[in-house]
Design a protein around this motif. Structure first.
Motif, PDB file in Angstrom:
ATOM      1  N   GLN A  24       0.846  -1.194   0.000  1.00  0.00           N
ATOM      2  CA  GLN A  24       0.000   0.000   0.000  1.00  0.00           C
ATOM      3  C   GLN A  24       0.880   1.243   0.000  1.00  0.00           C
ATOM      4  O   GLN A  24       1.777   1.383   0.816  1.00  0.00           O
ATOM      5  N   ASP A  25       0.620   2.132  -0.953  1.00  0.00           N
ATOM      6  CA  ASP A  25       1.442   3.330  -1.092  1.00  0.00           C
ATOM      7  C   ASP A  25       0.606   4.418  -1.751  1.00  0.00           C
ATOM      8  O   ASP A  25      -0.133   4.142  -2.703  1.00  0.00           O
ATOM      9  N   ASP A  26       0.733   5.646  -1.267  1.00  0.00           N
ATOM     10  CA  ASP A  26      -0.056   6.737  -1.828  1.00  0.00           C
ATOM     11  C   ASP A  26       0.292   7.014  -3.277  1.00  0.00           C
ATOM     12  O   ASP A  26      -0.533   7.557  -4.019  1.00  0.00           O
ATOM     13  N   GLY A  27       1.486   6.639  -3.703  1.00  0.00           N
ATOM     14  CA  GLY A  27       1.875   6.871  -5.081  1.00  0.00           C
ATOM     15  C   GLY A  27       1.563   5.725  -6.013  1.00  0.00           C
ATOM     16  O   GLY A  27       1.818   5.817  -7.222  1.00  0.00           O
ATOM     17  N   ALA A  28       0.996   4.645  -5.477  1.00  0.00           N
ATOM     18  CA  ALA A  28       0.712   3.456  -6.283  1.00  0.00           C
ATOM     19  C   ALA A  28      -0.766   3.395  -6.629  1.00  0.00           C
ATOM     20  O   ALA A  28      -1.597   4.034  -5.972  1.00  0.00           O
ATOM     21  N   PRO A  29      -1.129   2.631  -7.655  1.00  0.00           N
ATOM     22  CA  PRO A  29      -2.555   2.452  -7.953  1.00  0.00           C
ATOM     23  C   PRO A  29      -3.273   1.786  -6.779  1.00  0.00           C
ATOM     24  O   PRO A  29      -2.691   0.966  -6.064  1.00  0.00           O
ATOM     25  N   VAL A 208     -19.492   2.075   9.893  1.00  0.00           N
ATOM     26  CA  VAL A 208     -18.326   1.968   9.009  1.00  0.00           C
ATOM     27  C   VAL A 208     -17.272   1.125   9.713  1.00  0.00           C
ATOM     28  O   VAL A 208     -17.218   1.091  10.950  1.00  0.00           O
ATOM     29  N   THR A 209     -16.469   0.440   8.937  1.00  0.00           N
ATOM     30  CA  THR A 209     -15.251  -0.183   9.455  1.00  0.00           C
ATOM     31  C   THR A 209     -14.076   0.382   8.669  1.00  0.00           C
ATOM     32  O   THR A 209     -14.153   0.525   7.445  1.00  0.00           O
ATOM     33  N   VAL A 210     -13.025   0.754   9.386  1.00  0.00           N
ATOM     34  CA  VAL A 210     -11.822   1.298   8.751  1.00  0.00           C
ATOM     35  C   VAL A 210     -10.654   0.364   9.028  1.00  0.00           C
ATOM     36  O   VAL A 210     -10.556  -0.242  10.092  1.00  0.00           O
ATOM     37  N   TRP A 211      -9.764   0.275   8.040  1.00  0.00           N
ATOM     38  CA  TRP A 211      -8.669  -0.682   8.080  1.00  0.00           C
ATOM     39  C   TRP A 211      -7.364   0.045   7.810  1.00  0.00           C
ATOM     40  O   TRP A 211      -7.156   0.584   6.725  1.00  0.00           O
ATOM     41  N   SER A 212      -6.484   0.057   8.785  1.00  0.00           N
ATOM     42  CA  SER A 212      -5.150   0.613   8.586  1.00  0.00           C
ATOM     43  C   SER A 212      -4.244  -0.447   7.969  1.00  0.00           C
ATOM     44  O   SER A 212      -4.398  -1.641   8.231  1.00  0.00           O
ATOM     45  N   ALA A 213      -3.299   0.021   7.150  1.00  0.00           N
ATOM     46  CA  ALA A 213      -2.256  -0.869   6.630  1.00  0.00           C
ATOM     47  C   ALA A 213      -0.930  -0.598   7.328  1.00  0.00           C
ATOM     48  O   ALA A 213       0.111  -1.068   6.894  1.00  0.00           O
ATOM     49  N   GLY A 214      -0.983   0.188   8.411  1.00  0.00           N
ATOM     50  CA  GLY A 214       0.224   0.542   9.133  1.00  0.00           C
ATOM     51  C   GLY A 214       0.532   2.019   8.986  1.00  0.00           C
ATOM     52  O   GLY A 214       0.040   2.695   8.081  1.00  0.00           O
ATOM     53  N   PRO A 215       1.336   2.556   9.889  1.00  0.00           N
ATOM     54  CA  PRO A 215       1.670   3.979   9.850  1.00  0.00           C
ATOM     55  C   PRO A 215       2.296   4.385   8.520  1.00  0.00           C
ATOM     56  O   PRO A 215       3.126   3.665   7.956  1.00  0.00           O
ATOM     57  N   GLY A 216       1.854   5.539   8.017  1.00  0.00           N
ATOM     58  CA  GLY A 216       2.425   6.074   6.793  1.00  0.00           C
ATOM     59  C   GLY A 216       1.906   5.437   5.522  1.00  0.00           C
ATOM     60  O   GLY A 216       2.408   5.729   4.439  1.00  0.00           O
ATOM     61  N   PRO A 218      -1.775   4.111   3.173  1.00  0.00           N
ATOM     62  CA  PRO A 218      -3.203   4.387   3.031  1.00  0.00           C
ATOM     63  C   PRO A 218      -4.063   3.392   3.799  1.00  0.00           C
ATOM     64  O   PRO A 218      -3.785   2.193   3.812  1.00  0.00           O
ATOM     65  N   GLY A 219      -5.119   3.906   4.416  1.00  0.00           N
ATOM     66  CA  GLY A 219      -6.120   3.064   5.055  1.00  0.00           C
ATOM     67  C   GLY A 219      -7.371   2.991   4.196  1.00  0.00           C
ATOM     68  O   GLY A 219      -7.528   3.752   3.242  1.00  0.00           O
ATOM     69  N   LEU A 220      -8.273   2.090   4.556  1.00  0.00           N
ATOM     70  CA  LEU A 220      -9.441   1.800   3.726  1.00  0.00           C
ATOM     71  C   LEU A 220     -10.723   1.877   4.543  1.00  0.00           C
ATOM     72  O   LEU A 220     -10.766   1.433   5.689  1.00  0.00           O
ATOM     73  N   LEU A 221     -11.779   2.434   3.937  1.00  0.00           N
ATOM     74  CA  LEU A 221     -13.132   2.345   4.469  1.00  0.00           C
ATOM     75  C   LEU A 221     -13.828   1.185   3.775  1.00  0.00           C
ATOM     76  O   LEU A 221     -13.971   1.184   2.555  1.00  0.00           O
ATOM     77  N   SER A 252      -2.553   6.350   9.531  1.00  0.00           N
ATOM     78  CA  SER A 252      -2.665   6.250   8.075  1.00  0.00           C
ATOM     79  C   SER A 252      -2.317   7.582   7.419  1.00  0.00           C
ATOM     80  O   SER A 252      -2.641   8.656   7.936  1.00  0.00           O
ATOM     81  N   SER A 253      -1.698   7.498   6.251  1.00  0.00           N
ATOM     82  CA  SER A 253      -1.329   8.693   5.494  1.00  0.00           C
ATOM     83  C   SER A 253      -2.498   9.259   4.714  1.00  0.00           C
ATOM     84  O   SER A 253      -2.553  10.462   4.418  1.00  0.00           O
ATOM     85  N   SER A 254      -3.446   8.398   4.353  1.00  0.00           N
ATOM     86  CA  SER A 254      -4.621   8.803   3.592  1.00  0.00           C
ATOM     87  C   SER A 254      -5.712   7.782   3.825  1.00  0.00           C
ATOM     88  O   SER A 254      -5.474   6.705   4.380  1.00  0.00           O
ATOM     89  N   ALA A 255      -6.917   8.151   3.384  1.00  0.00           N
ATOM     90  CA  ALA A 255      -8.055   7.247   3.480  1.00  0.00           C
ATOM     91  C   ALA A 255      -8.559   6.971   2.068  1.00  0.00           C
ATOM     92  O   ALA A 255      -8.707   7.895   1.261  1.00  0.00           O
ATOM     93  N   LEU A 256      -8.833   5.716   1.765  1.00  0.00           N
ATOM     94  CA  LEU A 256      -9.273   5.291   0.439  1.00  0.00           C
ATOM     95  C   LEU A 256     -10.659   4.662   0.528  1.00  0.00           C
ATOM     96  O   LEU A 256     -11.007   4.029   1.531  1.00  0.00           O
ATOM     97  N   VAL A 257     -11.418   4.814  -0.546  1.00  0.00           N
ATOM     98  CA  VAL A 257     -12.715   4.158  -0.643  1.00  0.00           C
ATOM     99  C   VAL A 257     -13.070   4.032  -2.113  1.00  0.00           C
ATOM    100  O   VAL A 257     -12.608   4.824  -2.942  1.00  0.00           O
TER     101      VAL A 257
END
Length: 288
Positions: A24-29, A208-216, A218-221, A252-257
């Protein structure tokens, strides 16, 4: 080394979850997230293990797939393997040929990261595209506004209320408190939170449930829903803001949905909570 397809089993799930976290990376798809496995875990660890596929070379996981239904394969591919031709050809062959045991004959769909070589190879194999989805992202480097409603973190004592709101938010849902308890025992839930929003009268109105992938990272809703009897009152925006704040608290660095583009109400709700749409994506689709 040859690419090897495998089903990790319960013992190998941790390695698959760890790989998904690492990728998981903010710069990746945007692609398959550990939270997607976490939400699937409501069906139990054994069912989750049976639904996961891994592709390895020389022992290293290059791709992880989740059979999120009998004819839907959702993929994540290691960032440095998105253009790996050997891996792409093996993944496409495994998904295309029913005898390999990944997808059945007939209608099928594959969700793959944007820009991955597999898209070109699916086109060569005659696969088209399904309906568009909108992926959205909210940056979490700055504090998130208050939701303006009471929010509770769901524990075992609130599982029944969470399940009731979820069923009322999603037509055909059979989600129960038992499903929540199974989900909460899963490996990804160690970095997750389930939330309930309440209205002024004290009724639970959104979940809602939110899922972190670790510090820094993206996390997911997954998932977010508003009780059918309480829509149109801003509860979707409120619970989405609470979700983003919870992910920020988890580092998380960002939140994705993601949501079908045809669900314009959902897109509008996420946008109102500070999420920004990314370019639309489409699953690869094969007709029967």
């Amino acid at each position: 080394m040859t690419i090897v397809l495998g089903t990790p089993g319960s013992d190998g799930l941790r390695e698959a979850v760890d790989a998904l976290r690492e990728w998981q990376d903010d710069g990746a798809p945007m692609h398959l997230h550990p939270g997607d496995l976490g939400w699937f875990w409501r069906r139990g660890e054994r069912a989750t293990a049976a639904a996961v596929r891994t592709w390895r070379r020389d022992g290293r996981i290059l791709a992880v797939g989740l059979l999120d239904g009998p004819a839907l394969l959702r993929l994540a591919i290691a960032p440095d393997a998105l253009g790996d031709e050997e891996a792409a050809r093996r993944i496409v062959a495994d998904a295309t040929e029913p005898e390999r045991g990944v997808l059945p004959a007939g209608r099928a769909d594959v969700e793959a990261p944007a820009g991955a070589l597999v898209h070109e190879l699916f086109s060569e194999a005659g696969w088209g595209f399904d309906e568009p989805w909108t992926q959205l992202r909210r940056d979490l480097t700055q504090p998130v506004p208050e939701p303006g409603v009471r929010i509770e973190v769901v524990g075992p004592e609130r599982a029944r209320a969470f399940a009731a709101v979820h069923r009322a938010a999603f037509d055909g849902s059979c989600f129960t408190a038992g499903h929540w308890h199974a989900m909460a025992t899963g490996l990804p839930y160690a970095e997750a939170r389930s939330l309930l929003a309440y209205d002024d009268l004290g009724a639970p109105v959104a979940s809602v449930t939110v899922w972190s992938a670790g510090p820094g990272r993206p996390g997911l809703l997954e998932p977010m829903g508003v009780h059918a009897d309480h829509r149109g009152r801003g509860h979707g925006r409120a619970i989405t803001l609470a979700a983003a704040a919870a992910l920020r608290h988890l580092g998380s660095s960002s939140a994705l949905v993601g949501t079908p583009s045809a669900n314009t109400a959902a897109v509008a709700t996420y946008t109102s909570a500070g999420f920004r749409p990314r370019p639309e994506v489409r699953d690869r689709h094969r007709d029967g």
